[in-house]
Design an enzyme around this catalytic site. Structure first.
Site, PDB file in Angstrom:
ATOM      1  N   SER A 124     -25.144  40.676  -2.032  1.00 53.94           N
ATOM      2  CA  SER A 124     -24.118  39.573  -2.715  1.00 53.94           C
ATOM      3  C   SER A 124     -22.718  39.922  -2.265  1.00 53.94           C
ATOM      4  O   SER A 124     -22.148  40.876  -2.024  1.00 53.94           O
ATOM      5  CB  SER A 124     -24.326  39.588  -4.310  1.00 53.94           C
ATOM      6  OG  SER A 124     -23.296  39.136  -5.021  1.00 53.94           O
ATOM      7  N   TYR A 149     -24.824  44.564 -12.664  1.00 57.69           N
ATOM      8  CA  TYR A 149     -25.415  43.809 -11.504  1.00 57.69           C
ATOM      9  C   TYR A 149     -24.868  43.988 -10.338  1.00 57.69           C
ATOM     10  O   TYR A 149     -25.782  44.444  -9.476  1.00 57.69           O
ATOM     11  CB  TYR A 149     -25.516  42.453 -12.209  1.00 57.69           C
ATOM     12  CG  TYR A 149     -25.743  41.468 -10.947  1.00 57.69           C
ATOM     13  CD1 TYR A 149     -26.983  41.447 -10.227  1.00 57.69           C
ATOM     14  CD2 TYR A 149     -24.569  40.765 -10.134  1.00 57.69           C
ATOM     15  CE1 TYR A 149     -27.095  40.618  -9.126  1.00 57.69           C
ATOM     16  CE2 TYR A 149     -24.767  40.153  -9.027  1.00 57.69           C
ATOM     17  CZ  TYR A 149     -25.990  40.057  -8.825  1.00 57.69           C
ATOM     18  OH  TYR A 149     -26.162  39.228  -7.372  1.00 57.69           O
ATOM     19  N   LYS A 153     -26.543  46.043  -6.467  1.00 54.77           N
ATOM     20  CA  LYS A 153     -26.431  45.517  -5.059  1.00 54.77           C
ATOM     21  C   LYS A 153     -25.587  46.505  -3.958  1.00 54.77           C
ATOM     22  O   LYS A 153     -25.913  46.738  -2.768  1.00 54.77           O
ATOM     23  CB  LYS A 153     -25.659  44.144  -4.833  1.00 54.77           C
ATOM     24  CG  LYS A 153     -26.351  43.084  -5.794  1.00 54.77           C
ATOM     25  CD  LYS A 153     -27.741  42.889  -5.148  1.00 54.77           C
ATOM     26  CE  LYS A 153     -28.554  41.780  -5.770  1.00 54.77           C
ATOM     27  NZ  LYS A 153     -29.809  41.601  -5.465  1.00 54.77           N
TER      28      LYS A 153
HETATM   29  C1  UD1 Z   1     -21.845  35.927 -10.024  1.00 54.83           C
HETATM   30  C2  UD1 Z   1     -21.738  37.209  -9.286  1.00 54.83           C
HETATM   31  C3  UD1 Z   1     -22.349  36.960  -7.902  1.00 54.83           C
HETATM   32  C4  UD1 Z   1     -23.872  36.779  -8.191  1.00 54.83           C
HETATM   33  C5  UD1 Z   1     -23.959  35.712  -9.185  1.00 54.83           C
HETATM   34  C6  UD1 Z   1     -25.496  35.731  -9.694  1.00 54.83           C
HETATM   35  C7  UD1 Z   1     -19.442  38.077  -9.444  1.00 54.83           C
HETATM   36  C8  UD1 Z   1     -18.126  38.102  -9.113  1.00 54.83           C
HETATM   37  N1  UD1 Z   1     -20.111  37.214  -8.898  1.00 54.83           N
HETATM   38  O1  UD1 Z   1     -21.398  34.853  -9.441  1.00 54.83           O
HETATM   39  O2  UD1 Z   1     -22.401  38.052  -7.156  1.00 54.83           O
HETATM   40  O3  UD1 Z   1     -24.649  36.575  -7.208  1.00 54.83           O
HETATM   41  O4  UD1 Z   1     -23.045  35.711 -10.327  1.00 54.83           O
HETATM   42  O5  UD1 Z   1     -25.611  35.054 -10.724  1.00 54.83           O
HETATM   43  O6  UD1 Z   1     -19.936  38.961 -10.168  1.00 54.83           O
HETATM   44  N2  UD1 Z   1     -18.222  28.962 -14.706  1.00 54.83           N
HETATM   45  C9  UD1 Z   1     -17.539  28.047 -15.723  1.00 54.83           C
HETATM   46  N3  UD1 Z   1     -18.395  27.769 -16.831  1.00 54.83           N
HETATM   47  C10 UD1 Z   1     -19.766  28.035 -16.894  1.00 54.83           C
HETATM   48  C11 UD1 Z   1     -20.264  28.726 -15.566  1.00 54.83           C
HETATM   49  C12 UD1 Z   1     -19.345  29.291 -14.670  1.00 54.83           C
HETATM   50  O7  UD1 Z   1     -16.345  27.760 -15.738  1.00 54.83           O
HETATM   51  O8  UD1 Z   1     -20.405  27.573 -17.676  1.00 54.83           O
HETATM   52  C13 UD1 Z   1     -17.355  29.484 -13.674  1.00 54.83           C
HETATM   53  C14 UD1 Z   1     -17.241  31.062 -13.600  1.00 54.83           C
HETATM   54  O9  UD1 Z   1     -16.176  31.476 -14.552  1.00 54.83           O
HETATM   55  C15 UD1 Z   1     -17.029  31.215 -11.979  1.00 54.83           C
HETATM   56  C16 UD1 Z   1     -17.741  30.017 -11.368  1.00 54.83           C
HETATM   57  O10 UD1 Z   1     -17.990  29.156 -12.395  1.00 54.83           O
HETATM   58  O11 UD1 Z   1     -15.732  31.031 -11.712  1.00 54.83           O
HETATM   59  C17 UD1 Z   1     -19.140  30.428 -10.933  1.00 54.83           C
HETATM   60  O12 UD1 Z   1     -19.625  31.050 -11.733  1.00 54.83           O
HETATM   61  P1  UD1 Z   1     -21.352  31.749 -11.376  1.00 54.83           P
HETATM   62  O13 UD1 Z   1     -22.009  30.373 -11.080  1.00 54.83           O
HETATM   63  O14 UD1 Z   1     -21.642  32.163 -12.855  1.00 54.83           O
HETATM   64  O15 UD1 Z   1     -21.232  32.718 -10.079  1.00 54.83           O
HETATM   65  P2  UD1 Z   1     -20.497  33.948 -10.026  1.00 54.83           P
HETATM   66  O16 UD1 Z   1     -19.746  34.466 -11.240  1.00 54.83           O
HETATM   67  O17 UD1 Z   1     -19.248  33.460  -8.979  1.00 54.83           O
END
Ligand code: UD1
Length: 339
Positions: A124, A149, A153
């Protein structure tokens, strides 16, 4: 070539199974269904026209994996099976270390015991932590992981490097995924989170369909163009195809080999851009509000993906619009199935 796909009933695993079959490989799925559902196997059958061999088992269990590998003359393994909820890993670190590291160790031991040489490992972009410069290349130094987590990785990649250093004649690739989204164009398989989704896109689609009242955007005061986080969102089918390219390369390696590749689009999109695009391409209104930042979120990350293009001959083909259309079609399909 018979390929064991651990976590093959999961989101990325199931899409990879389809691409493996299309490319002439024979996949065998092992999955304990701890974060997936048997209905995925039905979806795979509808796409492929046959039952993919499936073993309901935990790949921490050496004996079982060893038996499956022997009985099915497995020649390569794609190891997806892992827990992936960042927040939960902070609460339950031992659960994450036990499962994610334990399963990799048993897979590597089974490979050793059976002279299986080829491994593709699901890594990841989390290994880059909060990077100083973007886009990140594979040479960007790894940083201390933001969560247990993420650390699993980073540790897993170190374990693979140590195996190579030990002189073992294996060929392995770690694929560093950015943010996989979307679903198969048939809408037969897609993302199927258990309970409340922690990832953005399933939360978006579940809100749009009425399963969730409201989406919260985690912060709009970051140092980005519109204040929300920036990610590299990649269509899961594009991502799946990269695993076939990785196996194709590994097969050609007669000596010990290990390499890592970024898998992304090379572009960043903000969370707010994703929401607006989702609304536009699907002609739906999304109920959302701006909320506080989520602990541990990286501000902005996307990948340089030239290495995968040059060495694996792989690059993404699908757009953000297609990804969001496919994700929505899948959510609609789930709703219709329940009627
Ligand atoms: C994270 C991990 C990634 C991992 C993945 C697995 C980090 C930096 N990244 O991805 O390595 O493979 O999880 O699950 O640790 N968001 C909202 N509202 C929501 C959900 C998400 O605003 O309800 C935003 C988050 O703040 C983020 C973006 O959407 O900025 C993507 O979030 P998400 O889909 O959870 O993925 P990552 O956090 O990028």
């Amino acid at each position: 070539m018979n390929i064991l796909v651990t976590g093959g009933a999961g989101f990325i695993g199931s899409h990879t199974v389809v691409e493996l079959v299309k490319a002439g490989y024979s996949p065998f799925i092992i999955d304990d269904l701890s974060n997936s559902n048997e209905s995925v196997l039905e979806g795979l059958k509808n796409i492929l026209g046959f039952d993919v061999p499936f073993f309901n088992a935990d790949c921490n269990d050496f004996e079982i994996v060893d038996q499956i590998v022997k009985e099915n003359k497995i020649e390569g393994i794609i190891h997806f099976a892992a827990f992936k909820a960042v927040g939960e890993s902070v609460e339950k670190p031992l659960k994450y270390y036990r499962n994610n590291i334990g399963s990799l160790l048993s897979i590597l031991e089974v490979m050793q015991a059976n002279k299986v040489r080829n491994l593709v490992f699901s890594s990841s972009c989390t290994v880059y932590g909060q990077p100083d410069f973007i886009p990140v290349t594979e040479d960007t130094p790894k940083k201390k992981a933001e969560s247990p987590y993420g650390n699993t990785k980073a540790i897993a990649e170190d374990i693979l490097e140590d195996v190579i250093k030990s002189g073992e004649n294996v060929a392995m690739i770690s694929l560093r995924y950015f943010n996989p989204i979307g679903a198969h164009e048939s809408a037969e398989i897609g993302e199927l989170p258990n309970g409340v989704p922690s990832n953005l896109i399933p939360f978006v689609t579940q809100t749009a369909i009425g399963k969730r009242a409201k989406l919260t955007v985690f912060g709009d005061d970051y140092d980005t163009n519109d204040g929300s986080n920036v990610r590299d969102f990649i269509h899961v089918v594009d991502l799946a195809k990269a695993h076939v390219s990785a196996l194709d390369l590994l097969k050609t390696k007669e000596n010990a080999f290990y390499d890592v590749f970024n898998l992304g689009t090379g572009r960043g999109n903000s969370v707010l851009e994703v929401i607006q695009t989702f609304e536009k391409v699907n002609n739906v209104k999304l109920n959302y509000e701006i909320g506080p930042r989520r602990a541990g979120d990286v501000v902005k990350i996307y990948g340089n993906v030239e290495k995968a293009d040059e060495i694996l001959g792989w690059k993404t083909e699908k757009t953000l619009e297609e990804s969001l259309r496919d994700a929505w079609a899948w959510e609609l399909k789930l709703k219709n199935n329940k009627k």
